[in-house]
Design a protein around this motif. Structure first.
Motif, PDB file in Angstrom:
ATOM      1  N   MET A   1       0.824  -1.180   0.000  1.00 10.35           N
ATOM      2  CA  MET A   1       0.000   0.000   0.000  1.00 10.35           C
ATOM      3  C   MET A   1       0.879   1.258   0.000  1.00 10.35           C
ATOM      4  SD  MET A   1      -3.076   1.381   2.502  1.00 10.35           S
ATOM      5  CE  MET A   1      -3.071  -0.030   3.486  1.00 10.35           C
ATOM      6  N   VAL A   2       1.985   1.228   0.715  1.00 14.44           N
ATOM      7  CA  VAL A   2       2.866   2.405   0.772  1.00 14.44           C
ATOM      8  C   VAL A   2       3.429   2.707  -0.609  1.00 14.44           C
ATOM      9  CG1 VAL A   2       5.016   3.312   1.722  1.00 14.44           C
ATOM     10  CG2 VAL A   2       3.438   2.088   3.203  1.00 14.44           C
ATOM     11  N   ASN A   3       3.889   1.676  -1.312  1.00 11.54           N
ATOM     12  CA  ASN A   3       4.450   1.904  -2.647  1.00 11.54           C
ATOM     13  C   ASN A   3       3.423   2.498  -3.600  1.00 11.54           C
ATOM     14  OD1 ASN A   3       7.072   1.037  -2.095  1.00 11.54           O
ATOM     15  ND2 ASN A   3       6.516  -1.095  -2.418  1.00 11.54           N
ATOM     16  N   LYS A   4       2.196   2.002  -3.539  1.00 12.20           N
ATOM     17  CA  LYS A   4       1.137   2.528  -4.410  1.00 12.20           C
ATOM     18  C   LYS A   4       0.843   3.993  -4.083  1.00 12.20           C
ATOM     19  CE  LYS A   4      -3.458   1.769  -6.152  1.00 12.20           C
ATOM     20  NZ  LYS A   4      -4.533   0.852  -6.377  1.00 12.20           N
ATOM     21  N   GLN A   5       0.764   4.309  -2.813  1.00 20.98           N
ATOM     22  CA  GLN A   5       0.495   5.689  -2.422  1.00 20.98           C
ATOM     23  C   GLN A   5       1.649   6.606  -2.821  1.00 20.98           C
ATOM     24  OE1 GLN A   5      -2.336   6.835  -1.660  1.00 20.98           O
ATOM     25  NE2 GLN A   5      -1.721   8.896  -1.246  1.00 20.98           N
ATOM     26  N   ASN A   6       2.879   6.118  -2.681  1.00 18.09           N
ATOM     27  CA  ASN A   6       4.026   6.924  -3.099  1.00 18.09           C
ATOM     28  C   ASN A   6       3.991   7.188  -4.596  1.00 18.09           C
ATOM     29  OD1 ASN A   6       5.117   7.375  -0.599  1.00 18.09           O
ATOM     30  ND2 ASN A   6       6.474   5.624  -0.674  1.00 18.09           N
ATOM     31  N   GLU A   7       3.578   6.200  -5.379  1.00 10.58           N
ATOM     32  CA  GLU A   7       3.438   6.411  -6.821  1.00 10.58           C
ATOM     33  C   GLU A   7       2.384   7.481  -7.104  1.00 10.58           C
ATOM     34  OE1 GLU A   7       5.369   5.367  -9.305  1.00 10.58           O
ATOM     35  OE2 GLU A   7       6.594   4.465  -7.729  1.00 10.58           O
ATOM     36  N   ASN A   8       1.281   7.454  -6.370  1.00  9.94           N
ATOM     37  CA  ASN A   8       0.257   8.497  -6.514  1.00  9.94           C
ATOM     38  C   ASN A   8       0.817   9.875  -6.180  1.00  9.94           C
ATOM     39  OD1 ASN A   8      -1.772   6.684  -7.256  1.00  9.94           O
ATOM     40  ND2 ASN A   8      -2.444   6.382  -5.139  1.00  9.94           N
ATOM     41  N   LEU A   9       1.591   9.956  -5.105  1.00 10.14           N
ATOM     42  CA  LEU A   9       2.180  11.236  -4.709  1.00 10.14           C
ATOM     43  C   LEU A   9       3.187  11.735  -5.740  1.00 10.14           C
ATOM     44  CD1 LEU A   9       2.681  10.562  -0.908  1.00 10.14           C
ATOM     45  CD2 LEU A   9       1.009  12.099  -1.960  1.00 10.14           C
ATOM     46  N   LYS A  10       3.977  10.842  -6.313  1.00 13.65           N
ATOM     47  CA  LYS A  10       4.926  11.221  -7.373  1.00 13.65           C
ATOM     48  C   LYS A  10       4.170  11.805  -8.570  1.00 13.65           C
ATOM     49  CE  LYS A  10       8.293   7.666  -6.366  1.00 13.65           C
ATOM     50  NZ  LYS A  10       8.968   6.454  -6.859  1.00 13.65           N
ATOM     51  N   LYS A  11       3.076  11.157  -8.925  1.00 16.13           N
ATOM     52  CA  LYS A  11       2.268  11.618 -10.060  1.00 16.13           C
ATOM     53  C   LYS A  11       1.681  13.000  -9.780  1.00 16.13           C
ATOM     54  CE  LYS A  11      -1.748  10.375 -12.801  1.00 16.13           C
ATOM     55  NZ  LYS A  11      -2.897   9.504 -12.940  1.00 16.13           N
ATOM     56  N   ILE A  12       1.124  13.174  -8.610  1.00 18.16           N
ATOM     57  CA  ILE A  12       0.552  14.474  -8.237  1.00 18.16           C
ATOM     58  C   ILE A  12       1.640  15.553  -8.244  1.00 18.16           C
ATOM     59  CG2 ILE A  12      -0.480  15.785  -6.340  1.00 18.16           C
ATOM     60  CD1 ILE A  12      -1.989  13.144  -5.615  1.00 18.16           C
TER      61      ILE A  12
END
Length: 65
Positions: A1-12
């Motif tokens: 879950m952390v990796n997925k959220q970090n990918e979302n934050l990178k995109k944002i």
């Protein structure tokens, strides 16, 4: 879950022109993960804050703010 959220934050960050600082990748390098937290298991230890500050410091010192 952390990796997925970090990918979302990178995109944002990329979409909004913000800088994404990847602290998680540095934290997971620590072999003794429990040493990153104080006794409550939630709040960061001095060791973790050292890692955190080492990741953030170059961006605070940069002229690219």
């Amino acid at each position: 879950m952390v990796n997925k959220q970090n990918e979302n934050l990178k995109k944002i960050a990329a979409e909004t022109g913000c800088v994404y600082i990847d602290i998680y990748s540095e934290m997971v390098k620590e072999k003794d993960k429990s040493s990153l937290f104080i006794e409550d298991g939630i709040h960061l230890s001095d060791k973790a804050y050292t890692i955190w500050s080492n990741c953030v410091a170059p961006y605070l010192e940069s002229d690219k703010r």
